[in-house]
Design a protein around this motif. Structure first.
Motif, PDB file in Angstrom:
ATOM      1  N   PRO A  50     -15.801  60.543  19.527  1.00 56.45           N
ATOM      2  CA  PRO A  50     -15.715  60.938  18.110  1.00 56.45           C
ATOM      3  C   PRO A  50     -14.299  61.270  17.666  1.00 56.45           C
ATOM      4  CG  PRO A  50     -16.728  62.679  19.418  1.00 56.45           C
ATOM      5  CD  PRO A  50     -16.636  61.472  20.292  1.00 56.45           C
ATOM      6  N   ALA A  51     -13.490  61.802  18.593  1.00 57.78           N
ATOM      7  CA  ALA A  51     -12.110  62.133  18.230  1.00 57.78           C
ATOM      8  C   ALA A  51     -11.318  60.880  17.878  1.00 57.78           C
ATOM      9  CB  ALA A  51     -11.428  62.876  19.386  1.00 57.78           C
ATOM     10  N   ILE A  52     -11.475  59.834  18.698  1.00 57.22           N
ATOM     11  CA  ILE A  52     -10.757  58.589  18.415  1.00 57.22           C
ATOM     12  C   ILE A  52     -11.320  57.924  17.167  1.00 57.22           C
ATOM     13  CG2 ILE A  52     -10.199  56.292  19.297  1.00 57.22           C
ATOM     14  CD1 ILE A  52     -10.155  57.427  22.076  1.00 57.22           C
ATOM     15  N   GLY A  53     -12.644  58.030  16.970  1.00 52.53           N
ATOM     16  CA  GLY A  53     -13.235  57.512  15.741  1.00 52.53           C
ATOM     17  C   GLY A  53     -12.648  58.192  14.524  1.00 52.53           C
ATOM     18  N   PHE A  54     -12.528  59.506  14.579  1.00 52.30           N
ATOM     19  CA  PHE A  54     -11.943  60.287  13.482  1.00 52.30           C
ATOM     20  C   PHE A  54     -10.507  59.833  13.221  1.00 52.30           C
ATOM     21  CE2 PHE A  54      -9.854  63.757  11.411  1.00 52.30           C
ATOM     22  CZ  PHE A  54     -10.827  64.469  10.714  1.00 52.30           C
ATOM     23  N   ILE A  55      -9.709  59.755  14.300  1.00 47.81           N
ATOM     24  CA  ILE A  55      -8.295  59.391  14.163  1.00 47.81           C
ATOM     25  C   ILE A  55      -8.143  57.978  13.616  1.00 47.81           C
ATOM     26  CG2 ILE A  55      -6.174  58.944  15.468  1.00 47.81           C
ATOM     27  CD1 ILE A  55      -7.182  61.155  17.439  1.00 47.81           C
ATOM     28  N   THR A  56      -8.946  57.041  14.139  1.00 45.03           N
ATOM     29  CA  THR A  56      -8.836  55.638  13.724  1.00 45.03           C
ATOM     30  C   THR A  56      -9.165  55.466  12.247  1.00 45.03           C
ATOM     31  OG1 THR A  56      -9.468  54.921  15.948  1.00 45.03           O
ATOM     32  CG2 THR A  56      -9.596  53.283  14.199  1.00 45.03           C
ATOM     33  N   ALA A  57     -10.290  56.037  11.809  1.00 42.30           N
ATOM     34  CA  ALA A  57     -10.688  55.907  10.407  1.00 42.30           C
ATOM     35  C   ALA A  57      -9.675  56.580   9.487  1.00 42.30           C
ATOM     36  CB  ALA A  57     -12.077  56.506  10.194  1.00 42.30           C
ATOM     37  N   TYR A  58      -9.229  57.761   9.865  1.00 45.51           N
ATOM     38  CA  TYR A  58      -8.243  58.493   9.054  1.00 45.51           C
ATOM     39  C   TYR A  58      -6.947  57.685   8.927  1.00 45.51           C
ATOM     40  CZ  TYR A  58      -5.767  62.612   7.259  1.00 45.51           C
ATOM     41  OH  TYR A  58      -5.060  63.493   6.478  1.00 45.51           O
ATOM     42  N   THR A  59      -6.497  57.151  10.067  1.00 48.21           N
ATOM     43  CA  THR A  59      -5.253  56.376  10.069  1.00 48.21           C
ATOM     44  C   THR A  59      -5.378  55.102   9.246  1.00 48.21           C
ATOM     45  OG1 THR A  59      -4.747  57.223  12.284  1.00 48.21           O
ATOM     46  CG2 THR A  59      -3.524  55.282  11.547  1.00 48.21           C
ATOM     47  N   LEU A  60      -6.496  54.408   9.369  1.00 43.21           N
ATOM     48  CA  LEU A  60      -6.699  53.184   8.599  1.00 43.21           C
ATOM     49  C   LEU A  60      -6.619  53.445   7.093  1.00 43.21           C
ATOM     50  CD1 LEU A  60      -9.598  51.356  10.491  1.00 43.21           C
ATOM     51  CD2 LEU A  60      -7.293  50.483  10.121  1.00 43.21           C
ATOM     52  N   ILE A  61      -7.227  54.530   6.658  1.00 48.17           N
ATOM     53  CA  ILE A  61      -7.215  54.846   5.224  1.00 48.17           C
ATOM     54  C   ILE A  61      -5.810  55.218   4.764  1.00 48.17           C
ATOM     55  CG2 ILE A  61      -8.034  56.514   3.499  1.00 48.17           C
ATOM     56  CD1 ILE A  61     -10.696  56.547   4.978  1.00 48.17           C
ATOM     57  N   VAL A  62      -5.082  55.983   5.569  1.00 46.63           N
ATOM     58  CA  VAL A  62      -3.707  56.350   5.218  1.00 46.63           C
ATOM     59  C   VAL A  62      -2.828  55.102   5.119  1.00 46.63           C
ATOM     60  CG1 VAL A  62      -1.631  57.536   6.029  1.00 46.63           C
ATOM     61  CG2 VAL A  62      -3.847  58.682   6.169  1.00 46.63           C
TER      62      VAL A  62
END
Length: 393
Positions: A203-215
Protein backbone atom coordinates in the motif's frame (compact mmCIF):
# COMPACT_ATOMS: atom_id res chain seq x y z
CA UNK A 1 -12.20 -41.14 3.03
CA UNK A 2 -8.93 -39.94 1.49
CA UNK A 3 -10.53 -39.97 -1.98
CA UNK A 4 -13.51 -37.93 -0.79
CA UNK A 5 -11.27 -35.38 0.95
CA UNK A 6 -9.15 -35.18 -2.21
CA UNK A 7 -12.13 -34.01 -4.29
CA UNK A 8 -13.61 -31.84 -1.52
CA UNK A 9 -10.31 -29.97 -1.13
CA UNK A 10 -10.18 -29.26 -4.86
CA UNK A 11 -13.77 -28.00 -4.78
CA UNK A 12 -13.04 -25.74 -1.80
CA UNK A 13 -9.91 -24.40 -3.49
CA UNK A 14 -11.98 -23.40 -6.52
CA UNK A 15 -14.71 -22.01 -4.27
CA UNK A 16 -12.01 -19.97 -2.53
CA UNK A 17 -11.11 -18.40 -5.87
CA UNK A 18 -14.80 -17.69 -6.44
CA UNK A 19 -15.26 -15.83 -3.13
CA UNK A 20 -11.86 -14.22 -3.67
CA UNK A 21 -13.25 -12.76 -6.89
CA UNK A 22 -16.37 -11.55 -5.05
CA UNK A 23 -14.38 -9.70 -2.40
CA UNK A 24 -11.69 -8.46 -4.76
CA UNK A 25 -14.08 -7.34 -7.50
CA UNK A 26 -13.86 -3.91 -5.89
CA UNK A 27 -10.10 -3.76 -6.42
CA UNK A 28 -10.21 -3.72 -10.19
CA UNK A 29 -13.28 -1.60 -10.73
CA UNK A 30 -13.53 0.72 -7.72
CA UNK A 31 -12.12 3.73 -9.55
CA UNK A 32 -14.15 3.35 -12.76
CA UNK A 33 -17.36 2.95 -10.73
CA UNK A 34 -16.48 5.73 -8.29
CA UNK A 35 -15.89 8.14 -11.21
CA UNK A 36 -18.88 6.79 -13.18
CA UNK A 37 -16.61 6.11 -16.14
CA UNK A 38 -18.57 2.99 -17.08
CA UNK A 39 -21.64 1.33 -15.61
CA UNK A 40 -21.26 -1.19 -12.75
CA UNK A 41 -22.44 -4.00 -15.05
CA UNK A 42 -19.85 -3.19 -17.72
CA UNK A 43 -17.23 -2.75 -15.02
CA UNK A 44 -17.70 -6.22 -13.51
CA UNK A 45 -17.80 -7.81 -16.97
CA UNK A 46 -14.54 -6.05 -17.85
CA UNK A 47 -12.90 -7.10 -14.59
CA UNK A 48 -14.11 -10.70 -14.85
CA UNK A 49 -12.88 -11.19 -18.40
CA UNK A 50 -9.51 -9.57 -17.65
CA UNK A 51 -9.14 -11.67 -14.48
CA UNK A 52 -9.48 -14.79 -16.60
CA UNK A 53 -6.63 -14.01 -19.00
CA UNK A 54 -4.15 -12.75 -16.37
CA UNK A 55 -2.41 -16.04 -15.50
CA UNK A 56 -2.02 -16.91 -19.18
CA UNK A 57 0.10 -13.75 -19.56
CA UNK A 58 2.19 -13.87 -16.36
CA UNK A 59 2.66 -17.61 -15.82
CA UNK A 60 2.30 -19.58 -12.57
CA UNK A 61 5.13 -18.37 -10.31
CA UNK A 62 2.62 -17.43 -7.58
CA UNK A 63 1.15 -20.96 -7.58
CA UNK A 64 4.63 -22.36 -7.04
CA UNK A 65 5.19 -20.02 -4.09
CA UNK A 66 1.90 -21.18 -2.53
CA UNK A 67 2.76 -24.81 -3.22
CA UNK A 68 6.42 -25.00 -2.22
CA UNK A 69 7.40 -21.66 -0.63
CA UNK A 70 5.21 -21.48 2.49
CA UNK A 71 5.22 -24.91 4.13
CA UNK A 72 7.50 -27.94 4.30
CA UNK A 73 6.54 -30.46 1.62
CA UNK A 74 6.03 -33.19 4.22
CA UNK A 75 2.95 -31.46 5.69
CA UNK A 76 1.21 -30.68 2.40
CA UNK A 77 -1.50 -33.31 2.64
CA UNK A 78 -5.25 -33.12 1.99
CA UNK A 79 -6.07 -32.54 5.66
CA UNK A 80 -3.85 -29.47 5.98
CA UNK A 81 -4.83 -28.08 2.58
CA UNK A 82 -8.55 -28.61 3.21
CA UNK A 83 -8.31 -26.85 6.57
CA UNK A 84 -6.51 -23.92 4.91
CA UNK A 85 -9.01 -23.61 2.05
CA UNK A 86 -12.05 -24.02 4.32
CA UNK A 87 -10.85 -21.38 6.79
CA UNK A 88 -9.93 -18.92 4.01
CA UNK A 89 -13.36 -19.32 2.40
CA UNK A 90 -15.14 -18.66 5.69
CA UNK A 91 -13.01 -15.59 6.45
CA UNK A 92 -13.48 -14.10 2.98
CA UNK A 93 -17.25 -14.74 3.01
CA UNK A 94 -17.56 -13.07 6.42
CA UNK A 95 -15.53 -10.06 5.27
CA UNK A 96 -17.52 -9.74 2.05
CA UNK A 97 -20.79 -9.91 4.00
CA UNK A 98 -19.75 -6.91 6.09
CA UNK A 99 -18.20 -5.01 3.19
CA UNK A 100 -14.61 -5.21 4.41
CA UNK A 101 -12.00 -5.41 1.62
CA UNK A 102 -9.39 -7.88 2.88
CA UNK A 103 -6.54 -9.82 1.34
CA UNK A 104 -7.84 -13.22 0.26
CA UNK A 105 -4.27 -14.34 -0.40
CA UNK A 106 -3.33 -13.58 3.20
CA UNK A 107 -6.39 -15.45 4.46
CA UNK A 108 -5.25 -18.54 2.55
CA UNK A 109 -1.62 -18.24 3.63
CA UNK A 110 -2.66 -17.71 7.26
CA UNK A 111 -4.90 -20.76 6.94
CA UNK A 112 -2.02 -22.84 5.60
CA UNK A 113 0.26 -21.76 8.43
CA UNK A 114 -2.31 -22.43 11.15
CA UNK A 115 -3.17 -25.89 9.86
CA UNK A 116 0.49 -26.85 9.45
CA UNK A 117 1.39 -25.69 12.97
CA UNK A 118 -1.50 -27.71 14.42
CA UNK A 119 -0.46 -30.76 12.39
CA UNK A 120 3.32 -30.73 12.82
CA UNK A 121 4.44 -27.73 14.87
CA UNK A 122 6.14 -24.43 14.09
CA UNK A 123 8.96 -26.18 12.25
CA UNK A 124 6.58 -27.08 9.42
CA UNK A 125 6.49 -23.45 8.29
CA UNK A 126 9.30 -22.16 6.04
CA UNK A 127 10.32 -19.19 8.18
CA UNK A 128 12.92 -16.75 6.83
CA UNK A 129 16.43 -16.97 8.25
CA UNK A 130 17.46 -14.46 10.97
CA UNK A 131 20.32 -13.28 8.75
CA UNK A 132 17.90 -12.36 5.96
CA UNK A 133 15.64 -10.47 8.38
CA UNK A 134 18.58 -8.51 9.82
CA UNK A 135 19.91 -7.69 6.33
CA UNK A 136 16.47 -6.51 5.24
CA UNK A 137 16.15 -4.29 8.32
CA UNK A 138 19.54 -2.71 7.60
CA UNK A 139 18.71 -2.05 3.95
CA UNK A 140 15.32 -0.56 4.85
CA UNK A 141 16.87 1.67 7.49
CA UNK A 142 19.46 2.88 4.96
CA UNK A 143 16.71 3.57 2.42
CA UNK A 144 14.72 5.45 5.05
CA UNK A 145 17.70 7.60 6.00
CA UNK A 146 18.33 8.45 2.35
CA UNK A 147 14.69 9.48 1.95
CA UNK A 148 14.79 11.71 5.03
CA UNK A 149 18.08 13.32 3.98
CA UNK A 150 16.74 14.10 0.50
CA UNK A 151 13.70 15.81 2.04
CA UNK A 152 15.84 17.85 4.44
CA UNK A 153 18.09 19.02 1.60
CA UNK A 154 15.07 19.97 -0.48
CA UNK A 155 13.52 21.85 2.48
CA UNK A 156 16.75 23.73 3.08
CA UNK A 157 16.97 24.77 -0.58
CA UNK A 158 13.35 25.95 -0.53
CA UNK A 159 13.85 27.52 2.93
CA UNK A 160 10.80 25.76 4.35
CA UNK A 161 10.20 24.07 7.69
CA UNK A 162 10.17 20.30 7.09
CA UNK A 163 7.74 19.52 9.91
CA UNK A 164 6.98 15.80 10.04
CA UNK A 165 7.88 15.26 6.38
CA UNK A 166 11.32 13.72 7.18
CA UNK A 167 9.46 10.87 8.93
CA UNK A 168 7.18 10.47 5.90
CA UNK A 169 10.15 10.35 3.53
CA UNK A 170 11.96 7.94 5.87
CA UNK A 171 9.00 5.55 5.61
CA UNK A 172 8.82 6.04 1.84
CA UNK A 173 12.53 5.35 1.38
CA UNK A 174 12.36 2.26 3.59
CA UNK A 175 9.47 0.85 1.54
CA UNK A 176 10.88 1.70 -1.88
CA UNK A 177 14.15 -0.09 -1.20
CA UNK A 178 12.38 -3.48 -0.89
CA UNK A 179 11.36 -3.93 -4.56
CA UNK A 180 14.78 -2.59 -5.58
CA UNK A 181 16.43 -5.36 -3.56
CA UNK A 182 14.19 -7.93 -5.26
CA UNK A 183 14.64 -6.66 -8.81
CA UNK A 184 18.42 -6.44 -8.47
CA UNK A 185 18.67 -9.81 -6.69
CA UNK A 186 20.60 -8.18 -3.83
CA UNK A 187 18.60 -9.97 -1.15
CA UNK A 188 16.43 -13.11 -1.46
CA UNK A 189 13.02 -11.80 -0.35
CA UNK A 190 10.46 -14.53 -0.98
CA UNK A 191 7.95 -16.83 0.68
CA UNK A 192 6.52 -15.76 4.04
CA UNK A 193 8.98 -12.88 4.44
CA UNK A 194 7.77 -11.31 1.18
CA UNK A 195 4.12 -11.86 2.12
CA UNK A 196 4.55 -10.20 5.52
CA UNK A 197 6.72 -7.27 4.46
CA UNK A 198 4.41 -6.37 1.58
CA UNK A 199 1.51 -5.89 3.99
CA UNK A 200 3.17 -2.51 4.58
CA UNK A 201 5.23 -2.06 1.42
CA UNK A 202 2.45 -2.73 -1.11
CA UNK A 203 0.00 0.00 0.00
CA UNK A 204 2.88 2.40 0.66
CA UNK A 205 4.22 2.03 -2.88
CA UNK A 206 0.68 2.25 -4.24
CA UNK A 207 0.20 5.52 -2.36
CA UNK A 208 3.55 6.91 -3.56
CA UNK A 209 3.03 5.83 -7.18
CA UNK A 210 -0.47 7.30 -7.51
CA UNK A 211 0.53 10.52 -5.74
CA UNK A 212 3.61 10.91 -7.93
CA UNK A 213 1.71 10.22 -11.15
CA UNK A 214 -0.82 12.94 -10.36
CA UNK A 215 1.89 15.46 -9.43
CA UNK A 216 3.75 14.73 -12.68
CA UNK A 217 0.55 15.04 -14.73
CA UNK A 218 -0.19 18.36 -13.04
CA UNK A 219 3.26 19.63 -13.98
CA UNK A 220 3.03 18.42 -17.59
CA UNK A 221 -0.51 19.52 -18.34
CA UNK A 222 -1.15 23.16 -18.93
CA UNK A 223 -2.83 24.59 -15.84
CA UNK A 224 -5.04 26.67 -18.12
CA UNK A 225 -6.62 23.58 -19.62
CA UNK A 226 -10.17 23.11 -18.42
CA UNK A 227 -10.46 20.40 -15.74
CA UNK A 228 -13.54 18.98 -17.47
CA UNK A 229 -11.63 18.54 -20.73
CA UNK A 230 -8.84 16.73 -18.89
CA UNK A 231 -11.29 14.35 -17.22
CA UNK A 232 -13.05 13.70 -20.52
CA UNK A 233 -9.78 12.93 -22.28
CA UNK A 234 -8.73 10.62 -19.43
CA UNK A 235 -11.79 8.35 -19.65
CA UNK A 236 -10.38 5.89 -22.24
CA UNK A 237 -7.02 5.77 -20.43
CA UNK A 238 -8.81 5.18 -17.15
CA UNK A 239 -10.66 2.18 -18.59
CA UNK A 240 -7.40 0.79 -20.01
CA UNK A 241 -5.66 1.19 -16.65
CA UNK A 242 -8.56 -0.56 -14.90
CA UNK A 243 -8.29 -3.42 -17.42
CA UNK A 244 -4.54 -3.66 -16.74
CA UNK A 245 -5.24 -3.77 -13.01
CA UNK A 246 -7.81 -6.54 -13.51
CA UNK A 247 -5.31 -8.55 -15.59
CA UNK A 248 -2.61 -8.24 -12.91
CA UNK A 249 -5.19 -9.03 -10.21
CA UNK A 250 -6.23 -12.21 -11.98
CA UNK A 251 -2.61 -13.13 -12.62
CA UNK A 252 -1.77 -12.83 -8.92
CA UNK A 253 -4.88 -14.01 -7.10
CA UNK A 254 -6.13 -16.72 -9.47
CA UNK A 255 -2.97 -18.66 -8.73
CA UNK A 256 -3.92 -19.22 -5.08
CA UNK A 257 -6.24 -22.08 -6.00
CA UNK A 258 -3.73 -23.35 -8.54
CA UNK A 259 -1.13 -23.70 -5.79
CA UNK A 260 -3.53 -25.57 -3.49
CA UNK A 261 -4.90 -27.90 -6.18
CA UNK A 262 -1.47 -28.71 -7.60
CA UNK A 263 -0.24 -29.47 -4.06
CA UNK A 264 -3.22 -31.80 -3.56
CA UNK A 265 -2.43 -33.58 -6.84
CA UNK A 266 1.22 -33.87 -5.81
CA UNK A 267 0.33 -35.23 -2.35
CA UNK A 268 -2.05 -37.78 -3.88
CA UNK A 269 0.61 -39.01 -6.30
CA UNK A 270 -1.24 -37.78 -9.38
CA UNK A 271 1.75 -35.54 -10.16
CA UNK A 272 5.40 -36.31 -9.55
CA UNK A 273 6.65 -32.70 -9.76
CA UNK A 274 5.06 -29.34 -9.04
CA UNK A 275 3.78 -28.38 -12.46
CA UNK A 276 0.36 -26.73 -12.77
CA UNK A 277 -1.83 -28.67 -15.26
CA UNK A 278 -3.75 -26.73 -17.89
CA UNK A 279 -7.16 -27.79 -16.51
CA UNK A 280 -6.18 -26.38 -13.11
CA UNK A 281 -5.22 -23.04 -14.68
CA UNK A 282 -8.46 -22.81 -16.67
CA UNK A 283 -10.75 -23.85 -13.79
CA UNK A 284 -9.03 -21.49 -11.34
CA UNK A 285 -9.30 -18.59 -13.80
CA UNK A 286 -12.98 -19.35 -14.42
CA UNK A 287 -13.73 -19.47 -10.69
CA UNK A 288 -12.20 -16.08 -9.90
CA UNK A 289 -13.71 -14.53 -13.04
CA UNK A 290 -17.21 -15.74 -12.10
CA UNK A 291 -16.79 -14.44 -8.55
CA UNK A 292 -15.65 -11.07 -9.85
CA UNK A 293 -18.63 -10.79 -12.19
CA UNK A 294 -21.02 -11.44 -9.31
CA UNK A 295 -19.06 -9.11 -7.05
CA UNK A 296 -19.51 -8.08 -3.45
CA UNK A 297 -21.66 -4.95 -3.60
CA UNK A 298 -20.81 -3.79 -0.07
CA UNK A 299 -17.07 -4.06 -0.69
CA UNK A 300 -17.36 -2.30 -4.06
CA UNK A 301 -19.28 0.56 -2.44
CA UNK A 302 -16.66 1.02 0.28
CA UNK A 303 -13.72 0.98 -2.13
CA UNK A 304 -15.44 3.14 -4.75
CA UNK A 305 -17.11 5.74 -2.56
CA UNK A 306 -16.04 5.61 1.09
CA UNK A 307 -12.24 6.14 0.99
CA UNK A 308 -12.23 9.34 -1.08
CA UNK A 309 -13.93 10.97 -4.05
CA UNK A 310 -11.71 10.94 -7.12
CA UNK A 311 -11.83 12.36 -10.63
CA UNK A 312 -10.94 10.62 -13.91
CA UNK A 313 -7.23 11.46 -13.88
CA UNK A 314 -6.94 10.48 -10.22
CA UNK A 315 -8.70 7.19 -10.95
CA UNK A 316 -6.31 6.59 -13.83
CA UNK A 317 -3.33 7.22 -11.54
CA UNK A 318 -4.70 4.92 -8.82
CA UNK A 319 -5.42 2.03 -11.24
CA UNK A 320 -2.06 2.47 -12.97
CA UNK A 321 -0.19 2.47 -9.65
CA UNK A 322 -1.96 -0.68 -8.50
CA UNK A 323 -1.37 -2.46 -11.81
CA UNK A 324 2.35 -1.62 -11.76
CA UNK A 325 2.86 -3.05 -8.29
CA UNK A 326 0.87 -6.22 -8.93
CA UNK A 327 2.55 -6.88 -12.27
CA UNK A 328 6.01 -6.54 -10.74
CA UNK A 329 5.23 -8.76 -7.77
CA UNK A 330 3.49 -11.39 -9.91
CA UNK A 331 6.56 -11.60 -12.12
CA UNK A 332 8.63 -12.33 -8.99
CA UNK A 333 6.15 -14.88 -7.64
CA UNK A 334 5.10 -12.87 -4.58
CA UNK A 335 1.43 -13.36 -3.59
CA UNK A 336 0.72 -9.77 -2.54
CA UNK A 337 -2.63 -8.27 -1.72
CA UNK A 338 -4.49 -6.59 -4.57
CA UNK A 339 -6.62 -4.91 -1.91
CA UNK A 340 -3.55 -3.37 -0.27
CA UNK A 341 -2.12 -2.11 -3.55
CA UNK A 342 -5.27 -0.44 -4.88
CA UNK A 343 -6.37 0.89 -1.46
CA UNK A 344 -3.02 2.60 -1.03
CA UNK A 345 -3.22 3.93 -4.58
CA UNK A 346 -6.71 5.37 -4.04
CA UNK A 347 -5.56 7.01 -0.81
CA UNK A 348 -2.55 8.48 -2.61
CA UNK A 349 -4.73 9.82 -5.41
CA UNK A 350 -7.11 11.43 -2.92
CA UNK A 351 -4.29 12.83 -0.78
CA UNK A 352 -3.14 15.08 -3.64
CA UNK A 353 -6.14 17.26 -2.71
CA UNK A 354 -5.05 17.41 0.92
CA UNK A 355 -5.47 15.24 4.01
CA UNK A 356 -9.12 16.20 4.39
CA UNK A 357 -9.92 14.65 0.99
CA UNK A 358 -9.36 11.13 2.36
CA UNK A 359 -11.82 9.44 4.70
CA UNK A 360 -9.23 8.27 7.20
CA UNK A 361 -11.87 6.59 9.38
CA UNK A 362 -12.83 4.18 6.59
CA UNK A 363 -9.16 3.82 5.71
CA UNK A 364 -8.25 2.83 9.28
CA UNK A 365 -10.94 0.13 9.23
CA UNK A 366 -9.51 -1.28 6.01
CA UNK A 367 -5.91 -1.15 7.29
CA UNK A 368 -6.90 -2.85 10.57
CA UNK A 369 -8.38 -5.74 8.55
CA UNK A 370 -5.06 -6.11 6.70
CA UNK A 371 -3.14 -6.80 9.91
CA UNK A 372 -5.85 -8.98 11.46
CA UNK A 373 -6.35 -11.32 8.49
CA UNK A 374 -3.25 -13.52 8.74
CA UNK A 375 -3.30 -14.10 12.54
CA UNK A 376 -7.10 -14.54 12.57
CA UNK A 377 -7.17 -17.04 9.70
CA UNK A 378 -4.14 -18.78 11.21
CA UNK A 379 -5.92 -19.19 14.56
CA UNK A 380 -9.15 -20.38 12.95
CA UNK A 381 -7.34 -22.89 10.76
CA UNK A 382 -5.40 -24.14 13.78
CA UNK A 383 -8.69 -24.94 15.53
CA UNK A 384 -10.21 -26.52 12.40
CA UNK A 385 -7.14 -28.72 11.97
CA UNK A 386 -7.29 -29.86 15.60
CA UNK A 387 -10.94 -30.82 15.09
CA UNK A 388 -10.09 -32.74 11.92
CA UNK A 389 -7.32 -34.65 13.69
CA UNK A 390 -9.60 -35.39 16.63
CA UNK A 391 -12.28 -36.80 14.31
CA UNK A 392 -10.12 -38.65 11.80
CA UNK A 393 -7.08 -39.36 13.90
Amino acid sequence: MEAILFFVTIVFALFFNFVNGMNDAANSIATVIGTRTISPLHAVLLAGSMNFIGPFIFGTAIAETIGVGILEGSVLNCYVLFSAAFTAVMWVLLSTRYGIPISSSHALIGGMMGAAVAYAGLGSVLWPSPATIVSLAIYMAAGGICGAVILLIFAKIKKKEPGIMPLVFFAAGACLVVPVLMVTGTLPISGILAVLIFIVVSPAIGFITAYTLIVVMALILNRKVNRGRINSAMKPLHVLSAAALAISHGANDAQNAMGIITSVLLAAGVLSTFEVPLWVIVSSCLAIAMGTMIGGCNVIDKMANKITHISQYQGFAASTGGAMILSLMTAFGVPVSTTHAISGSIMGAGATRGRAAVNWSASREIVAAWFVTIPASMALSYVVMLLIMAVFG
